[in-house]
Design an enzyme around this catalytic site. Structure first.
Site, PDB file in Angstrom:
ATOM      1  N   GLN A 220      36.666  47.336  47.113  1.00  0.00           N
ATOM      2  CA  GLN A 220      37.597  46.532  46.319  1.00  0.00           C
ATOM      3  C   GLN A 220      37.585  45.092  46.793  1.00  0.00           C
ATOM      4  O   GLN A 220      37.375  44.823  47.972  1.00  0.00           O
ATOM      5  CB  GLN A 220      39.031  47.076  46.425  1.00  0.00           C
ATOM      6  CG  GLN A 220      39.254  48.412  45.772  1.00  0.00           C
ATOM      7  CD  GLN A 220      39.064  49.545  46.767  1.00  0.00           C
ATOM      8  OE1 GLN A 220      38.107  49.532  47.561  1.00  0.00           O
ATOM      9  NE2 GLN A 220      39.943  50.509  46.745  1.00  0.00           N
ATOM     10  N   GLN A 221      37.842  44.209  45.863  1.00  0.00           N
ATOM     11  CA  GLN A 221      37.848  42.768  46.136  1.00  0.00           C
ATOM     12  C   GLN A 221      38.533  42.421  47.462  1.00  0.00           C
ATOM     13  O   GLN A 221      37.985  41.695  48.291  1.00  0.00           O
ATOM     14  CB  GLN A 221      38.574  42.068  44.981  1.00  0.00           C
ATOM     15  CG  GLN A 221      38.678  40.573  45.138  1.00  0.00           C
ATOM     16  CD  GLN A 221      37.579  39.867  44.381  1.00  0.00           C
ATOM     17  OE1 GLN A 221      37.399  40.082  43.196  1.00  0.00           O
ATOM     18  NE2 GLN A 221      36.842  39.029  45.073  1.00  0.00           N
TER      19      GLN A 221
END
Ligand code: G3D
Ligand code: MG
Length: 179
Positions: free
Chosen positions: A70-71
């Site tokens: 995830q970012q």
């Protein structure tokens, strides 16, 4: 320690490969690990930290580090770059609209000096979801990600179509990694 013991220990060490598994969130990294382990691939939760899996493949022992994609977690990836033998980068082949994001993240990683010269395996995952254009898929990704700039294919990097659900391509990928 005698010389033979030292040589033997070194040989065993050479067969230990540290493999880092990266890619955007939802690419299928954790499912690929399950597939390698022959474990059920259904209902995985997103990886928040990291998970290490040890698996033997042929003469080698692979220590696979599966890190959340995830970012918000990507800025922690560099914590896993030390003493890598291989980087496996997983791409969701059914979501090629994210290739720009893949390009940006992959190149940020490849620019790190601890990753220089590390074997790079690109897994084009989820091909079971791709109905058309499989023939052109690989060449499109090679071009979009400018993979030829990473050195000669086969020697420095490889790209393989796979599916963590059907298992297709996974074995072939591991074979190249350990070759
Ligand atoms: P990640 O670890 O890269 O974040 P996951 O990704 O392994 O958690 O997988 C994300 C979703 O993609 C999961 O679905 C998983 O089942 C699915 N997936 C992974 N690989 C494949 C594949 O090869 N084919 C198909 N069809 N699906 C795949 P859910 O629905 O659980 O989110
Ligand atoms: Mg995961």
């Amino acid at each position: 320690m005698g010389l033979l013991t030292v040589i033997r220990k070194q040989k065993m060490k050479d067969r230990e490969l540290r493999v880092l598994l990266l890619g955007l969130d939802n690419a299928g990294k954790s499912t690929i690990v399950k597939r390698i382990l022959n474990q059920p691939t259904a209902s995985l939760t997103p990886t928040m930290g990291f998970e290490i899996t040890s698996v033997s493949f042929g003469e080698h022992n692979l220590n696979i580090w599966d890190v959340g994609g995830q970012q918000t977690l990507r800025s922690f990836w560099f914590n896993y770059f030390d003493q890598l033998d291989a980087l496996v980068w997983v791409i969701d082949a059914s979501q090629l609209d994210r290739l720009h994001e893949v390009f940006r993240e992959l190149y940020t990683v490849l620019q790190n000096e601890r990753v220089h010269g590390v074997k790079l395996l690109i897994l084009l995952n989820k091909i079971d979801l791709v109905n058309t254009g499989l023939e052109d898929l690989t060449s499109t990704v090679i071009k979009e990600l400018e993979l030829d700039s990473y050195g000669p294919r086969e020697e420095k990097w490889q790209i393989i179509q796979c599916s963590a659900i059907t298992g297709e391509g996974i074995h072939q990928g591991l074979e190249w990694l350990t070759s």
